[in-house]
Design a protein around this motif. Structure first.
Motif, PDB file in Angstrom:
ATOM      1  N   ILE A   2       0.797  -1.221   0.000  1.00 33.71           N
ATOM      2  CA  ILE A   2       0.000   0.000   0.000  1.00 33.71           C
ATOM      3  C   ILE A   2       0.826   1.266   0.000  1.00 33.71           C
ATOM      4  O   ILE A   2       0.288   2.348  -0.066  1.00 33.71           O
ATOM      5  N   LEU A   3       2.140   1.139   0.080  1.00 32.65           N
ATOM      6  CA  LEU A   3       2.966   2.337   0.204  1.00 32.65           C
ATOM      7  C   LEU A   3       3.150   3.031  -1.132  1.00 32.65           C
ATOM      8  O   LEU A   3       3.861   2.580  -1.998  1.00 32.65           O
ATOM      9  N   LYS A   4       2.474   4.133  -1.285  1.00 29.04           N
ATOM     10  CA  LYS A   4       2.593   5.016  -2.435  1.00 29.04           C
ATOM     11  C   LYS A   4       2.544   6.420  -1.876  1.00 29.04           C
ATOM     12  O   LYS A   4       2.490   6.611  -0.668  1.00 29.04           O
ATOM     13  N   GLN A   5       2.536   7.417  -2.739  1.00 23.14           N
ATOM     14  CA  GLN A   5       2.466   8.797  -2.255  1.00 23.14           C
ATOM     15  C   GLN A   5       1.248   9.006  -1.361  1.00 23.14           C
ATOM     16  O   GLN A   5       1.294   9.749  -0.398  1.00 23.14           O
ATOM     17  N   THR A   6       0.138   8.368  -1.694  1.00 23.63           N
ATOM     18  CA  THR A   6      -1.083   8.534  -0.901  1.00 23.63           C
ATOM     19  C   THR A   6      -1.198   7.497   0.204  1.00 23.63           C
ATOM     20  O   THR A   6      -2.192   7.458   0.905  1.00 23.63           O
ATOM     21  N   GLY A   7      -0.169   6.677   0.381  1.00 27.24           N
ATOM     22  CA  GLY A   7      -0.252   5.574   1.318  1.00 27.24           C
ATOM     23  C   GLY A   7      -0.048   5.921   2.770  1.00 27.24           C
ATOM     24  O   GLY A   7      -0.361   5.117   3.647  1.00 27.24           O
ATOM     25  N   MET A   8       0.492   7.101   3.070  1.00 29.77           N
ATOM     26  CA  MET A   8       0.769   7.427   4.466  1.00 29.77           C
ATOM     27  C   MET A   8      -0.515   7.453   5.307  1.00 29.77           C
ATOM     28  O   MET A   8      -0.530   6.940   6.414  1.00 29.77           O
ATOM     29  N   LEU A   9      -1.562   8.008   4.769  1.00 33.00           N
ATOM     30  CA  LEU A   9      -2.830   8.022   5.493  1.00 33.00           C
ATOM     31  C   LEU A   9      -3.293   6.593   5.764  1.00 33.00           C
ATOM     32  O   LEU A   9      -3.735   6.267   6.866  1.00 33.00           O
ATOM     33  N   LYS A  10      -3.153   5.734   4.779  1.00 32.43           N
ATOM     34  CA  LYS A  10      -3.581   4.344   4.954  1.00 32.43           C
ATOM     35  C   LYS A  10      -2.745   3.626   6.005  1.00 32.43           C
ATOM     36  O   LYS A  10      -3.259   2.821   6.778  1.00 32.43           O
ATOM     37  N   ILE A  11      -1.455   3.943   6.049  1.00 34.11           N
ATOM     38  CA  ILE A  11      -0.592   3.347   7.069  1.00 34.11           C
ATOM     39  C   ILE A  11      -1.055   3.771   8.458  1.00 34.11           C
ATOM     40  O   ILE A  11      -1.169   2.940   9.366  1.00 34.11           O
ATOM     41  N   PHE A  12      -1.349   5.051   8.623  1.00 36.87           N
ATOM     42  CA  PHE A  12      -1.822   5.534   9.915  1.00 36.87           C
ATOM     43  C   PHE A  12      -3.154   4.884  10.285  1.00 36.87           C
ATOM     44  O   PHE A  12      -3.369   4.520  11.435  1.00 36.87           O
ATOM     45  N   ILE A  13      -4.038   4.747   9.321  1.00 39.05           N
ATOM     46  CA  ILE A  13      -5.332   4.105   9.593  1.00 39.05           C
ATOM     47  C   ILE A  13      -5.133   2.657  10.017  1.00 39.05           C
ATOM     48  O   ILE A  13      -5.715   2.199  11.004  1.00 39.05           O
ATOM     49  N   LEU A  14      -4.304   1.921   9.288  1.00 37.01           N
ATOM     50  CA  LEU A  14      -4.042   0.527   9.658  1.00 37.01           C
ATOM     51  C   LEU A  14      -3.473   0.435  11.067  1.00 37.01           C
ATOM     52  O   LEU A  14      -3.863  -0.432  11.851  1.00 37.01           O
ATOM     53  N   ASN A  15      -2.557   1.324  11.380  1.00 38.92           N
ATOM     54  CA  ASN A  15      -1.950   1.312  12.704  1.00 38.92           C
ATOM     55  C   ASN A  15      -2.992   1.584  13.787  1.00 38.92           C
ATOM     56  O   ASN A  15      -2.994   0.929  14.835  1.00 38.92           O
ATOM     57  N   LEU A  16      -3.889   2.535  13.547  1.00 41.11           N
ATOM     58  CA  LEU A  16      -4.954   2.809  14.515  1.00 41.11           C
ATOM     59  C   LEU A  16      -5.879   1.610  14.686  1.00 41.11           C
ATOM     60  O   LEU A  16      -6.260   1.262  15.807  1.00 41.11           O
ATOM     61  N   LEU A  17      -6.242   0.982  13.571  1.00 37.56           N
ATOM     62  CA  LEU A  17      -7.150  -0.158  13.644  1.00 37.56           C
ATOM     63  C   LEU A  17      -6.472  -1.383  14.244  1.00 37.56           C
ATOM     64  O   LEU A  17      -7.153  -2.299  14.708  1.00 37.56           O
ATOM     65  N   ASN A  18      -5.157  -1.404  14.216  1.00 35.81           N
ATOM     66  CA  ASN A  18      -4.431  -2.494  14.860  1.00 35.81           C
ATOM     67  C   ASN A  18      -4.588  -2.406  16.381  1.00 35.81           C
ATOM     68  O   ASN A  18      -4.524  -3.419  17.060  1.00 35.81           O
ATOM     69  N   ASP A  19      -4.797  -1.199  16.901  1.00 38.68           N
ATOM     70  CA  ASP A  19      -5.036  -1.020  18.339  1.00 38.68           C
ATOM     71  C   ASP A  19      -6.406  -1.554  18.737  1.00 38.68           C
ATOM     72  O   ASP A  19      -6.534  -2.258  19.725  1.00 38.68           O
ATOM     73  N   LYS A  20      -7.414  -1.140  17.956  1.00 37.25           N
ATOM     74  CA  LYS A  20      -8.787  -1.566  18.256  1.00 37.25           C
ATOM     75  C   LYS A  20      -9.685  -1.186  17.080  1.00 37.25           C
ATOM     76  O   LYS A  20      -9.368  -0.283  16.315  1.00 37.25           O
ATOM     77  N   PRO A  21     -10.831  -1.860  16.929  1.00 40.10           N
ATOM     78  CA  PRO A  21     -11.793  -1.468  15.895  1.00 40.10           C
ATOM     79  C   PRO A  21     -12.309  -0.059  16.160  1.00 40.10           C
ATOM     80  O   PRO A  21     -12.409   0.371  17.315  1.00 40.10           O
ATOM     81  N   ARG A  22     -12.628   0.650  15.076  1.00 39.60           N
ATOM     82  CA  ARG A  22     -13.079   2.040  15.220  1.00 39.60           C
ATOM     83  C   ARG A  22     -14.112   2.388  14.148  1.00 39.60           C
ATOM     84  O   ARG A  22     -14.096   1.839  13.068  1.00 39.60           O
ATOM     85  N   HIS A  23     -14.935   3.379  14.487  1.00 37.64           N
ATOM     86  CA  HIS A  23     -15.818   4.001  13.512  1.00 37.64           C
ATOM     87  C   HIS A  23     -14.963   4.951  12.671  1.00 37.64           C
ATOM     88  O   HIS A  23     -13.923   5.419  13.118  1.00 37.64           O
ATOM     89  N   GLY A  24     -15.417   5.268  11.466  1.00 36.28           N
ATOM     90  CA  GLY A  24     -14.693   6.208  10.615  1.00 36.28           C
ATOM     91  C   GLY A  24     -14.468   7.545  11.290  1.00 36.28           C
ATOM     92  O   GLY A  24     -13.378   8.119  11.215  1.00 36.28           O
ATOM     93  N   TYR A  25     -15.494   8.039  11.972  1.00 36.59           N
ATOM     94  CA  TYR A  25     -15.355   9.324  12.657  1.00 36.59           C
ATOM     95  C   TYR A  25     -14.319   9.239  13.777  1.00 36.59           C
ATOM     96  O   TYR A  25     -13.585  10.183  14.032  1.00 36.59           O
ATOM     97  N   ASP A  26     -14.251   8.082  14.442  1.00 29.60           N
ATOM     98  CA  ASP A  26     -13.235   7.886  15.483  1.00 29.60           C
ATOM     99  C   ASP A  26     -11.830   7.958  14.888  1.00 29.60           C
ATOM    100  O   ASP A  26     -10.914   8.467  15.531  1.00 29.60           O
ATOM    101  N   VAL A  27     -11.666   7.445  13.689  1.00 30.01           N
ATOM    102  CA  VAL A  27     -10.367   7.521  13.008  1.00 30.01           C
ATOM    103  C   VAL A  27     -10.009   8.984  12.775  1.00 30.01           C
ATOM    104  O   VAL A  27      -8.879   9.411  13.046  1.00 30.01           O
ATOM    105  N   ILE A  28     -10.969   9.752  12.299  1.00 38.04           N
ATOM    106  CA  ILE A  28     -10.739  11.181  12.043  1.00 38.04           C
ATOM    107  C   ILE A  28     -10.339  11.887  13.346  1.00 38.04           C
ATOM    108  O   ILE A  28      -9.362  12.643  13.375  1.00 38.04           O
ATOM    109  N   LYS A  29     -11.078  11.634  14.431  1.00 38.63           N
ATOM    110  CA  LYS A  29     -10.784  12.278  15.716  1.00 38.63           C
ATOM    111  C   LYS A  29      -9.410  11.877  16.242  1.00 38.63           C
ATOM    112  O   LYS A  29      -8.664  12.713  16.744  1.00 38.63           O
ATOM    113  N   GLU A  30      -9.061  10.610  16.133  1.00 39.82           N
ATOM    114  CA  GLU A  30      -7.772  10.141  16.642  1.00 39.82           C
ATOM    115  C   GLU A  30      -6.620  10.741  15.839  1.00 39.82           C
ATOM    116  O   GLU A  30      -5.612  11.157  16.415  1.00 39.82           O
ATOM    117  N   LEU A  31      -6.760  10.803  14.524  1.00 38.75           N
ATOM    118  CA  LEU A  31      -5.719  11.432  13.703  1.00 38.75           C
ATOM    119  C   LEU A  31      -5.588  12.911  14.050  1.00 38.75           C
ATOM    120  O   LEU A  31      -4.484  13.458  14.039  1.00 38.75           O
TER     121      LEU A  31
END
Length: 120
Positions: A2-31
């Motif tokens: 997944i690592l491309k120019q736009t992949g950094m956001l996806k990496i952060f999302i994967l890392n957050l979801l690795n902690d625990k399941p989240r709603h999309g809005y929770d991802v936005i708030k955590e970032l």
């Protein structure tokens, strides 16, 4: 991978979801707590892309969706961890391009974070 120019956001999302399941809005708030303020117009397409690649799964809970990392997503995170130095070098190159565009030096030290470190 997944690592491309736009992949950094996806990496952060994967890392957050690795902690625990989240709603999309929770991802936005955590970032946002990390200083990144992505819009829903960037988060939800990133979530859809990760889901299409089977790195995450979406489960409906009432009117909201909960996203969780899959086995494939955990494998992707391990691959990213193995390529951390390459990722950081790419980020430094991107910062250099931004500096040239702005016409002033951007201090790389302001970007002191570990890509794969869990956010407390």
């Amino acid at each position: 991978m997944i690592l491309k120019q736009t992949g950094m956001l996806k990496i952060f999302i994967l890392n957050l979801l690795n902690d625990k399941p989240r709603h999309g809005y929770d991802v936005i708030k955590e970032l946002a707590t990390m200083g990144w303020k992505p819009s829903s117009g960037s988060i939800y397409p990133a979530l859809a892309s990760l889901q299409k690649k089977r790195f995450i799964a979406k489960k409906s809970h009432g009117r909201r969706n909960v996203y969780c990392i899959t086995h494939e997503g955990k494998i992707a995170l391990r691959e990213i961890e193995a390529r951390k130095k390459e990722i950081i070098q790419k980020m430094k190159e991107n910062i250099s391009v931004i500096s040239q565009f702005l016409g002033e030096e951007v201090d790389v030290k302001i970007f002191r974070f570990d890509l794969m470190k869990k956010h407390d």
